[in-house]
Design an enzyme around this catalytic site. Structure first.
Site, PDB file in Angstrom:
ATOM      1  CB  CYS A   8      -0.861   0.047   1.254  1.00  0.00           C
ATOM      2  SG  CYS A   8      -1.981  -1.347   1.416  1.00  0.00           S
ATOM      3  CG  ASN A 110       2.941   0.177   3.171  1.00  0.00           C
ATOM      4  OD1 ASN A 110       4.065   0.567   2.881  1.00  0.00           O
ATOM      5  ND2 ASN A 110       2.514  -0.995   2.777  1.00  0.00           N
ATOM      6  N   GLY A 111       1.546  -2.084   5.403  1.00  0.00           N
ATOM      7  CA  GLY A 111       2.268  -3.156   6.105  1.00  0.00           C
ATOM      8  C   GLY A 111       1.289  -4.174   6.646  1.00  0.00           C
ATOM      9  CE1 TYR A 254       7.301  -6.942  -9.056  1.00  0.00           C
ATOM     10  CE2 TYR A 254       6.305  -6.003  -7.105  1.00  0.00           C
ATOM     11  CZ  TYR A 254       6.177  -6.566  -8.340  1.00  0.00           C
ATOM     12  OH  TYR A 254       4.943  -6.766  -8.864  1.00  0.00           O
TER      13      TYR A 254
END
Ligand code: SF4
Length: 465
Positions: A8, A110-111, A254
């Site tokens: 995210c 995020n996570g 990535y």
């Protein structure tokens, strides 16, 4: 082209300089779109009231001029999501807004929390907590609201809540008067601080700060809490930190955008260097080095430079494939590859090709691409992957398939080579990972999806052990 979905992205702005807050948030979120394409949202604080809008879809689909105009305010947080825990439904879109006895909080996370299930069970059984979503982010929101009701101070509540959770988080919390950013003590997920005309910005990646014309200031340190209010920006460092930091190496390989910097390290440089190292490890006689677009471009440039073999474009990507173009089973995946990519025949016919990509998960996409190249007349195909083989699941916000679907879990490299029908195959070596992030490797990093060396205890299934 990849088979991995991103985690995210988060952005927050404390507006003290007359910025058009929702417009800036919109462009910031747009720059983070690569991190999550399922849903997105913004919440703003206007005169102490929290107003939000969120939905399924890309940033450009969820927000139009009318929606943006409704979201004027002094503080804002935004989120774009790919579901790593919780279903892909609008109820799980973020920011999450929580009303509690002391007021309203909005959070963007995020996570993934490695102990989310355990905490959720405890809160439901012992305290009768009711959750409206099935995301671990709501657990965080609940813990912070509960602790704030007890401590009457947001930053203290956040610190106490972070002591109860384990795992990965770059978290933004907005109260009616404060914007707070928190990075987990291991530094697994990135978060940085920037500014524009004196207004502070917090974002997952530096590219979002730059996209709105701001200036990157610094990365938030692992375990650090940054509190921004009308008096400025205050840093609260963690009193106790793990011995080693463990930023996610896969951000460098990535996830993150190549124009971002994380913990002082250029993402482009890391990928470019990975290509050079692959050229050193797996030299081959060939006529052309070509990337799988767009994921393999940076490493392919590095491989071409390191090997002296000319770089060329041999695969053309259809850029208009939307997020809805998702093919669930393997046969359809191969068809999807053909529709997404086409071969430039005159570039490959009769040539010995080095094909570079950034990762291999199931191997299906690579197999489809190799078959297309060979049908188009490539004499040889030598595949190079700028990440080590995936052999373990991730519990920190990255959606890797279960172990039985990971090609490297079930096959030797030689078996994969034969299955792909390539002439040679080379994966990046785990022991070379520190070489691509020289600025931060000394402090440690997470490479658990390649090694199984998890930084904290994780709920591994028996069959995955
Ligand atoms: S397990 Fe892999 S993807 Fe997950 S945080 Fe660690 S390095 Fe990143």
């Amino acid at each position: 082209m990849s088979e991995i979905k991103e985690a995210c992205g988060v952005i927050g702005i404390f507006n003290t300089s007359g910025l058009n807050l929702p417009k800036e948030m919109y462009y910031g979120l747009f720059a983070l779109q690569h991190r999550g394409q399922e849903s997105c949202g913004m919440a703003v604080s206007r005169g102490g009231e929290v107003i939000s809008h969120k939905d399924m879809g890309l940033v450009s689909e969820v927000f139009n001029d009318g929606k943006i105009a409704e979201l004027q305010g002094e503080i804002g947080i935004g989120h774009c999501r790919y579901s790593t825990t919780g279903d892909s439904e609008s109820v799980n879109a973020q920011p999450l807004t929580t009303n509690f006895v002391k007021g309203t909080l909005a959070i963007a996370h995020n996570g993934n929390l490695a102990n989310a299930d355990e905490i959720r069970r405890g809160l439901m059984e012992e305290q009768g907590a009711i959750f409206h979503t099935n995301t671990d982010s709501e657990i965080f929101a609940y813990l912070i609201a509960k602790k704030e009701a007890e401590t009457h101070l947001l930053e203290k509540a956040i610190r106490q809540a972070t002591e109860l959770v384990s795992g990965a988080y770059a978290l933004l919390v907005m109260s009616p008067r404060k914007l707070v950013g928190i990075r987990d003590p291991l530094g697994l997920r990135p978060l940085c601080l920037g500014e524009k005309n004196g207004s502070y910005i917090l974002a997952s990646e530096s590219c979002a700060v730059e996209a709105i014309g701001g200036t990157f200031i610094r990365d938030i340190e692992p375990g650090e809490i940054i509190v921004i209010d009308k008096d400025g920006c205050t840093s609260l460092k963690a009193e106790k930190l793990p011995e080693k930091q463990r930023p996610c190496i896969f951000e460098y390989i990535y996830f993150a955008r190549p124009d971002s910097y994380i913990d002082g390290q250029s993402i482009y440089e890391a990928r470019h260097l990975a290509g050079r190292i692959l050229a050193e490890r797996y030299p081959v006689e060939a006529d052309i080095v070509m990337p799988v677009p767009d994921s393999g471009i940076d490493a392919a440039i590095g491989y071409a430079e390191g090997s002296g073999i000319p770089y060329g474009v041999g695969l053309i990507k259809n850029r208009y494939i939307g997020r809805t173009f998702i093919q669930p089973d393997q046969v359809q995946r191969e068809e999807a590859t053909r529709i997404k990519l086409n071969v430039l025949k005159h570039t490959v016919v009769g040539k010995r090709v080095v094909l570079v990509d950034d990762s291999m998960v199931r191997g299906t996409v690579s197999r489809g691409i190799v078959s297309m190249l060979k049908k188009a007349g490539a004499k040889e195909v030598h595949m190079r992957i700028s990440a080590p083989p995936f052999t373990w699941p991730c519990f920190f916000g990255v959606d890797l398939p279960e172990k039985k679907q990971l090609v490297a879990c079930n096959h030797t490299i030689e078996e994969i080579r034969q299955d792909l029908n390539v002439d040679t195959l080379g994966f990046f070596h785990v022991e070379d990972l520190p070489r691509i992030i020289p600025n931060c490797a000394l402090n440690g990093y997470c490479d658990a999806c390649f090694t199984g060396d998890y930084p904290v205890p994780v709920p591994l299934k028996d069959e995955d052990r």
